[in-house]
Design an enzyme around this catalytic site. Sequence first.
Site, PDB file in Angstrom:
ATOM      1  N   CYS A   6       0.857  -1.200   0.000  1.00  0.00           N
ATOM      2  CA  CYS A   6       0.000   0.000   0.000  1.00  0.00           C
ATOM      3  C   CYS A   6       0.884   1.239   0.000  1.00  0.00           C
ATOM      4  CB  CYS A   6      -0.914   0.021   1.221  1.00  0.00           C
ATOM      5  SG  CYS A   6      -2.341  -1.076   1.111  1.00  0.00           S
ATOM      6  N   ASP A  29      10.594  -6.125  -8.702  1.00  0.00           N
ATOM      7  CA  ASP A  29      10.812  -6.845  -7.444  1.00  0.00           C
ATOM      8  C   ASP A  29      12.214  -6.511  -6.918  1.00  0.00           C
ATOM      9  OD1 ASP A  29       9.423  -9.664  -6.120  1.00  0.00           O
ATOM     10  OD2 ASP A  29      11.478  -9.132  -5.544  1.00  0.00           O
ATOM     11  N   HIS A  45      -6.254  -2.384  -1.116  1.00  0.00           N
ATOM     12  CA  HIS A  45      -5.668  -3.465  -0.308  1.00  0.00           C
ATOM     13  C   HIS A  45      -6.551  -4.709  -0.374  1.00  0.00           C
ATOM     14  CE1 HIS A  45      -3.040  -5.234   2.663  1.00  0.00           C
ATOM     15  NE2 HIS A  45      -4.125  -5.683   3.279  1.00  0.00           N
ATOM     16  N   ASN A  86       1.302 -16.038  -5.224  1.00  0.00           N
ATOM     17  CA  ASN A  86       1.461 -16.953  -4.109  1.00  0.00           C
ATOM     18  C   ASN A  86       0.404 -16.620  -3.075  1.00  0.00           C
ATOM     19  OD1 ASN A  86       3.790 -18.093  -5.286  1.00  0.00           O
ATOM     20  ND2 ASN A  86       5.037 -16.407  -4.498  1.00  0.00           N
ATOM     21  N   GLY A  92       3.730 -19.733  -0.190  1.00  0.00           N
ATOM     22  CA  GLY A  92       4.951 -18.928  -0.117  1.00  0.00           C
ATOM     23  C   GLY A  92       4.705 -17.443  -0.156  1.00  0.00           C
ATOM     24  N   HIS A  99      -0.552  -9.747  -5.062  1.00  0.00           N
ATOM     25  CA  HIS A  99       0.381  -9.314  -6.107  1.00  0.00           C
ATOM     26  C   HIS A  99       0.610 -10.453  -7.083  1.00  0.00           C
ATOM     27  CE1 HIS A  99       2.600 -10.829  -2.610  1.00  0.00           C
ATOM     28  NE2 HIS A  99       3.487 -11.328  -3.456  1.00  0.00           N
ATOM     29  N   HIS A 101       3.368 -11.874  -9.747  1.00  0.00           N
ATOM     30  CA  HIS A 101       4.745 -11.814 -10.230  1.00  0.00           C
ATOM     31  C   HIS A 101       4.710 -12.040 -11.740  1.00  0.00           C
ATOM     32  CE1 HIS A 101       6.672 -12.652  -6.162  1.00  0.00           C
ATOM     33  NE2 HIS A 101       5.461 -13.119  -5.943  1.00  0.00           N
TER      34      HIS A 101
HETATM   35  P1  AMP Z   1       5.550 -13.256  -2.217  1.00  0.00           P
HETATM   36  O1  AMP Z   1       6.633 -14.049  -1.560  1.00  0.00           O
HETATM   37  O2  AMP Z   1       4.841 -13.964  -3.316  1.00  0.00           O
HETATM   38  O3  AMP Z   1       4.615 -12.659  -1.187  1.00  0.00           O
HETATM   39  O4  AMP Z   1       6.296 -12.058  -2.941  1.00  0.00           O
HETATM   40  C1  AMP Z   1       6.652 -10.884  -2.290  1.00  0.00           C
HETATM   41  C2  AMP Z   1       7.688 -10.247  -3.165  1.00  0.00           C
HETATM   42  O5  AMP Z   1       7.817  -8.903  -2.782  1.00  0.00           O
HETATM   43  C3  AMP Z   1       9.079 -10.888  -3.042  1.00  0.00           C
HETATM   44  O6  AMP Z   1       9.480 -11.367  -4.325  1.00  0.00           O
HETATM   45  C4  AMP Z   1       9.951  -9.737  -2.552  1.00  0.00           C
HETATM   46  O7  AMP Z   1      11.233  -9.746  -3.115  1.00  0.00           O
HETATM   47  C5  AMP Z   1       9.139  -8.522  -2.975  1.00  0.00           C
HETATM   48  N1  AMP Z   1       9.348  -7.327  -2.187  1.00  0.00           N
HETATM   49  C6  AMP Z   1       9.288  -7.186  -0.850  1.00  0.00           C
HETATM   50  N2  AMP Z   1       9.505  -5.915  -0.488  1.00  0.00           N
HETATM   51  C7  AMP Z   1       9.694  -5.217  -1.640  1.00  0.00           C
HETATM   52  C8  AMP Z   1       9.967  -3.850  -1.936  1.00  0.00           C
HETATM   53  N3  AMP Z   1      10.080  -2.927  -0.985  1.00  0.00           N
HETATM   54  N4  AMP Z   1      10.121  -3.495  -3.234  1.00  0.00           N
HETATM   55  C9  AMP Z   1      10.005  -4.412  -4.206  1.00  0.00           C
HETATM   56  N5  AMP Z   1       9.736  -5.715  -3.995  1.00  0.00           N
HETATM   57  C10 AMP Z   1       9.598  -6.115  -2.726  1.00  0.00           C
END
Ligand code: AMP
Length: 113
Positions: A6, A29, A45, A86, A92, A99, A101
């Site tokens: 957010c 990422d 959110h 995820n 995971g 989000h 990926h």
């Molecule tokens: P997940 O594990 O599917 O919840 O993915 C969360 C993703 O957010 C991971 O790939 C992290 O590397 C990424 N992440 C966490 N904090 C940040 C941030 N501040 N900026 C960019 N990516 C982030």
Amino acid sequence: MDCIFCKIAKKEIPSGKVYEDDLIYAFNDINPQAPVHVLIIPKMHIISANEINDSNKDIIAHIFKVIPQLAKELGVAESGYRVVTNCGEDGGQSVSHLHFHLLGKRNLSWPPG
Ligand code: AMP
């Protein structure tokens, strides 16, 4: 609300912006798992895929309408890419804001680990 995504969507925390409109935000990422690794989030959110419902499904549809456009811009439309969300502990999920990926520019193994 203390949600990092957010805050990213509101520009309270810096990010490598890739795309933005009224409904969604996409950024690189911070810990890329492929040469192209973009996260696409609803600005609203939504905790996870478990919370997709009639009230927010248009935002999800919008994300999937934008994905092919992003894939083109990121240069992976032809080479191929993976879109994954995820959900929960076994899935995971580490950030509790829905989000997607978008990964590409490398050969992605299947099945995933
Ligand atoms: P997940 O594990 O599917 O919840 O993915 C969360 C993703 O957010 C991971 O790939 C992290 O590397 C990424 N992440 C966490 N904090 C940040 C941030 N501040 N900026 C960019 N990516 C982030």
